[in-house]
Structures are given as C-alpha cells and as structure tokens.
Design a protein around this motif. Sequence first.
Motif, mmCIF file in Angstrom:
data_model
loop_
_atom_site.group_PDB
_atom_site.id
_atom_site.type_symbol
_atom_site.label_atom_id
_atom_site.label_comp_id
_atom_site.label_asym_id
_atom_site.label_seq_id
_atom_site.Cartn_x
_atom_site.Cartn_y
_atom_site.Cartn_z
ATOM 1 N N LEU A 210 -11.544 27.333 1.637
ATOM 2 C CA LEU A 210 -12.564 28.244 2.156
ATOM 3 C C LEU A 210 -13.421 28.811 1.022
ATOM 4 O O LEU A 210 -14.642 28.928 1.147
ATOM 5 C CB LEU A 210 -11.902 29.392 2.924
ATOM 6 C CG LEU A 210 -11.036 29.010 4.130
ATOM 7 C CD1 LEU A 210 -10.453 30.256 4.772
ATOM 8 C CD2 LEU A 210 -11.860 28.224 5.145
ATOM 9 N N ILE A 211 -12.763 29.171 -0.080
ATOM 10 C CA ILE A 211 -13.492 29.693 -1.236
ATOM 11 C C ILE A 211 -14.412 28.621 -1.807
ATOM 12 O O ILE A 211 -15.584 28.880 -2.124
ATOM 13 C CB ILE A 211 -12.511 30.186 -2.318
ATOM 14 C CG1 ILE A 211 -11.724 31.398 -1.803
ATOM 15 C CG2 ILE A 211 -13.251 30.548 -3.601
ATOM 16 C CD1 ILE A 211 -10.624 31.843 -2.733
ATOM 17 N N ALA A 212 -13.879 27.412 -1.936
ATOM 18 C CA ALA A 212 -14.672 26.310 -2.488
ATOM 19 C C ALA A 212 -15.903 26.035 -1.632
ATOM 20 O O ALA A 212 -17.013 25.832 -2.147
ATOM 21 C CB ALA A 212 -13.811 25.052 -2.591
ATOM 22 N N GLN A 213 -15.724 26.061 -0.325
ATOM 23 C CA GLN A 213 -16.840 25.794 0.584
ATOM 24 C C GLN A 213 -17.882 26.912 0.532
ATOM 25 O O GLN A 213 -19.081 26.654 0.470
ATOM 26 C CB GLN A 213 -16.313 25.632 2.010
ATOM 27 C CG GLN A 213 -17.395 25.293 3.028
ATOM 28 C CD GLN A 213 -16.827 25.114 4.431
ATOM 29 O OE1 GLN A 213 -15.633 25.319 4.646
ATOM 30 N NE2 GLN A 213 -17.663 24.737 5.369
ATOM 31 N N VAL B 212 -18.146 25.233 -4.814
ATOM 32 C CA VAL B 212 -17.465 24.663 -5.971
ATOM 33 C C VAL B 212 -16.403 23.701 -5.457
ATOM 34 O O VAL B 212 -16.112 23.648 -4.257
ATOM 35 C CB VAL B 212 -16.816 25.757 -6.852
ATOM 36 C CG1 VAL B 212 -17.876 26.666 -7.437
ATOM 37 C CG2 VAL B 212 -15.784 26.553 -6.060
ATOM 38 N N THR B 213 -15.819 22.916 -6.357
ATOM 39 C CA THR B 213 -14.755 21.996 -5.960
ATOM 40 C C THR B 213 -13.450 22.758 -5.731
ATOM 41 O O THR B 213 -13.287 23.893 -6.200
ATOM 42 C CB THR B 213 -14.527 20.927 -7.038
ATOM 43 O OG1 THR B 213 -14.060 21.570 -8.238
ATOM 44 C CG2 THR B 213 -15.817 20.170 -7.337
ATOM 45 N N ILE B 214 -12.520 22.126 -5.034
ATOM 46 C CA ILE B 214 -11.220 22.755 -4.785
ATOM 47 C C ILE B 214 -10.474 22.989 -6.094
ATOM 48 O O ILE B 214 -9.826 24.023 -6.285
ATOM 49 C CB ILE B 214 -10.370 21.896 -3.826
ATOM 50 C CG1 ILE B 214 -10.932 21.985 -2.411
ATOM 51 C CG2 ILE B 214 -8.922 22.337 -3.837
ATOM 52 C CD1 ILE B 214 -10.138 21.261 -1.363
ATOM 53 N N SER B 215 -10.575 22.035 -7.037
ATOM 54 C CA SER B 215 -9.903 22.219 -8.313
ATOM 55 C C SER B 215 -10.506 23.397 -9.076
ATOM 56 O O SER B 215 -9.781 24.133 -9.762
ATOM 57 C CB SER B 215 -9.979 20.948 -9.155
ATOM 58 O OG SER B 215 -11.322 20.621 -9.454
ATOM 59 N N SER B 216 -11.823 23.617 -8.961
ATOM 60 C CA SER B 216 -12.453 24.784 -9.595
ATOM 61 C C SER B 216 -11.955 26.067 -8.958
ATOM 62 O O SER B 216 -11.682 27.055 -9.648
ATOM 63 C CB SER B 216 -13.978 24.697 -9.479
ATOM 64 O OG SER B 216 -14.486 23.597 -10.206
ATOM 65 N N ALA B 217 -11.824 26.063 -7.631
ATOM 66 C CA ALA B 217 -11.271 27.231 -6.941
ATOM 67 C C ALA B 217 -9.838 27.486 -7.384
ATOM 68 O O ALA B 217 -9.410 28.634 -7.549
ATOM 69 C CB ALA B 217 -11.344 27.023 -5.424
ATOM 70 N N GLY B 218 -9.087 26.409 -7.630
ATOM 71 C CA GLY B 218 -7.706 26.556 -8.090
ATOM 72 C C GLY B 218 -7.610 27.214 -9.455
ATOM 73 O O GLY B 218 -6.602 27.857 -9.772
ATOM 74 N N GLN B 219 -8.662 27.087 -10.253
ATOM 75 C CA GLN B 219 -8.650 27.717 -11.574
ATOM 76 C C GLN B 219 -8.726 29.240 -11.490
ATOM 77 O O GLN B 219 -8.489 29.930 -12.486
ATOM 78 C CB GLN B 219 -9.799 27.174 -12.432
ATOM 79 C CG GLN B 219 -9.752 25.675 -12.665
ATOM 80 C CD GLN B 219 -8.359 25.157 -12.994
ATOM 81 O OE1 GLN B 219 -7.708 25.638 -13.916
ATOM 82 N NE2 GLN B 219 -7.891 24.178 -12.220
ATOM 83 N N LEU B 220 -9.048 29.772 -10.323
ATOM 84 C CA LEU B 220 -8.993 31.223 -10.131
ATOM 85 C C LEU B 220 -7.551 31.722 -10.224
ATOM 86 O O LEU B 220 -7.306 32.876 -10.602
ATOM 87 C CB LEU B 220 -9.601 31.608 -8.778
ATOM 88 C CG LEU B 220 -11.104 31.360 -8.641
ATOM 89 C CD1 LEU B 220 -11.532 31.488 -7.176
ATOM 90 C CD2 LEU B 220 -11.906 32.331 -9.508
ATOM 91 N N ILE B 221 -6.608 30.868 -9.862
ATOM 92 C CA ILE B 221 -5.187 31.179 -10.064
ATOM 93 C C ILE B 221 -4.834 31.026 -11.538
ATOM 94 O O ILE B 221 -4.142 31.859 -12.127
ATOM 95 C CB ILE B 221 -4.296 30.268 -9.197
ATOM 96 C CG1 ILE B 221 -4.586 30.490 -7.710
ATOM 97 C CG2 ILE B 221 -2.819 30.520 -9.486
ATOM 98 C CD1 ILE B 221 -3.837 29.540 -6.787
ATOM 99 N N THR B 222 -5.343 29.955 -12.137
ATOM 100 C CA THR B 222 -5.056 29.680 -13.543
ATOM 101 C C THR B 222 -5.516 30.817 -14.445
ATOM 102 O O THR B 222 -4.752 31.308 -15.289
ATOM 103 C CB THR B 222 -5.750 28.374 -13.978
ATOM 104 O OG1 THR B 222 -5.332 27.305 -13.131
ATOM 105 C CG2 THR B 222 -5.405 28.042 -15.423
ATOM 106 N N ILE B 223 -6.775 31.239 -14.285
ATOM 107 C CA ILE B 223 -7.322 32.270 -15.171
ATOM 108 C C ILE B 223 -6.595 33.589 -14.968
ATOM 109 O O ILE B 223 -6.404 34.359 -15.921
ATOM 110 C CB ILE B 223 -8.849 32.434 -14.944
ATOM 111 C CG1 ILE B 223 -9.476 33.221 -16.087
ATOM 112 C CG2 ILE B 223 -9.142 33.095 -13.614
ATOM 113 C CD1 ILE B 223 -9.415 32.535 -17.417
#
Length: 395
Positions: free
Chosen positions: A28-31, A35-46
């Motif tokens: 949902l965030i990516a859409q 941004v891509t789903i992997s980019s959205a996943g970096q919100l967890i990473t950071i």
Amino acid sequence: MNPRVFILAIATFVVGTVELIIGGTLDLIAQDLQVTISSAGQLITIFSLAFSISAPLLLHLTRRVERKPLYLYTLAVFFLSNVLAAISPSYSVLMVARILSAASSSLLVVLSITIAAGIVDPAYRGRAIGIIFMGISGSLVLGVPVGLALGHAFGWRAPFWLIAALSIISMLFLIYFLPKVKTPEPVPIRKQFAILKNGKIISALLVSLFMLTGHLTLYAYFTPYLKTTMGIEANTLSLIYFVFGLAAVAGGGVGGWFSDKWGAQKAILWIVPLFALVMGVLPFFTQSLPVFLVIMVIWSALSWAISPAQQNYLIYSSPAAPDIPLGLNTSALHLGIAFGSIAGGMVVEQSSVIYTPWVGALFVVISFGFAIFSITRPVNAGAAATNQSVSNQTA
C-alpha cells in the motif's frame, strides 16, 4: 513487584510497535508513494539501523539529564515523529519520520530498562527487566497484524495515528505515576564496549544478529510472499498474521520453559538449527493453506523461543555485568532486522520474493555456526574482571 514497571512495559510496547507495523502494508505504501516494494521495505531497514546506532549515542549525550523529564521529552519527540509519518506527502519525508521515530524509540527502550531496574528492590530487578523485554517482544510480534488490519481498513497512515494517540496516553500515565528517578553515574562508551573483547560474548551477539537477519529476510516481505505464492487476500492476511503473533508469544513461553529445564546452551543448539530447517521447507507447503499454517506456526514460535535462552546465556557468559551484553543484544537484534530487510529487498529486486525463505535459512545456518563457536568457548575470567569494573561504576 512495583506496578510502575508494568506502565513502563506498556509504554515500551507502544514504542516498539512502530518498528514493524508497516510490514503488512508495504504494498500500500509503495503504491501510494510510487516506489517499489523493496524501497518501501527499506523503511524498516532504516528504522532498525537508526535504532541500533542511536541507543548508545543518545544515552551518552543525555547522561546527566534527569530520567523522568528525559523520558517524557523523548516520548513527545516520538509522538511528533509518528504524526509526521502519518501526514508525510512523500517517501523522503516518511524516511525522515522513521529515523526520528527510531532515534527516540531507542532511547525510550533503554530508559525503560534502566528505570525499571532502578525503581524495584534488587531481588526483583531481573523480573522487572524481563517484563520490559516482554513489552518489546510483544510489540515486534503484534505490530504487523495491527498495522495490517488498520492499513487495509483505513489506509497505511492509520497505524501511525494510532501509535501517536497511544503515545499521548502513555505520557499522561507516566506524568502521574512515574516517580523521580536518580540519574546514574555515566559510564564511558569505550568501557561499555570493552566487553566485546570477549569472543564468547561477541559470537553470542552474532547469533542474535544472524538469527534475526534470516527471520526478517522472509518476514519483512511476508505479505508479498503470501500474495505471490498463495494468492492470499487482505482478510485472510490479517488472520494469518494474528495466528503468527499468537504463535510467537507462545514460543517465547515455551523457549523460557525449555531454557529453564534443559539449560540455555542446549536450548540454543536445538532451536537455531530447527528454525533454519523450518524456514527451508516452508516453500514446499504453499499448495495447502492448512498445512502451510501448521509449518508457519512452528516457524513463528521458534522465532521468539530463542529470546529467553539467549538472554539467560548472555547472563551466564557475563555474570559480573549482565546488563551490558543484554543491552548490546538489543542493538544486535535491531541490526539483524535491518540486515534482513536489506537482504530480503535484494532477493525481491534481483530474483523473486519466492526465494526469501531459502536465503533466510542460510543466514540462520550462519547463526548456528556462531552458536557452536560461542558455546564451546570458556567463560573468560579476565573479561569477568573487566565487567566487574564496569559494573562497579554503574552501581
């Protein structure tokens, strides 16, 4: 037991929930933010990286500030960071909000542990710290299903509004019920990290790091994994994450029982390889939802069964000053979350989300190697003396 410890645990639960709460709404965030789903996943990473780095630095910078005002001021920053996340118009603004949220969260978690230990009698100190860790683990486990349910019902911004509201409620309770806490004598960072000269302990910390790296390689992208491999819809996703959360909480209890009955070392040597095995076979059961759920429950339970055994093992390995490796273990766990999110994102970008369980299992195998190395090392008497020196300064 001082009942104020439970108030701190609730506040810690609220704070900890924000880390993985977006895990179920990455699509949902990516859409929405394009941004891509992997980019959205970096919100967890950071978030996880900022958390692990900020904790020792902020604790050092605020070492002379009275604990209760510091806690309330930091909780206010946490509130504002979640408001910023909820209203963020772009990916970059959301990233900034996540960094602010992680920094404030890291200080709040460490303060919760130290305050809880300081407001109870010495005989109850271990149990008080354990209650705080229950708040942390519970928040990480339940954050995703709560975020998933709210996100799909009201949009991905809704979970951040909920956390902001809960942080205000926590602040009001703490204003009235948290007593004034004595500011401890500061311990230099270099002396805190001197314990890392002990190979037995540093390899034990790497067990936590690689275990969580393997787990998050799949778990951070579990929603797209389920949608890709099984065509799961939003309503079923909420149920799956709820079952996952219940199994994880139960796993923590089972792991504690196993650790007490058979010893922390034996528990670690059983749990880690079994966890790798379950992750490795998980993809072979995606054709049947009932069977998949059974395997998933085992995976989930094992993911938190390691926690009590690991904490007991660190206390055994550093009997003179167990609080320091326990604190460093929290940083190791968050680094593992960050690295797992990165690894999962790379798998998604370079190949397919369907391979995340196998890549995650490889990291857990590495964790098992460090577990064997650590457990076969003797407790270092010299390190114990160093730990005692640090412990005397914190007394």
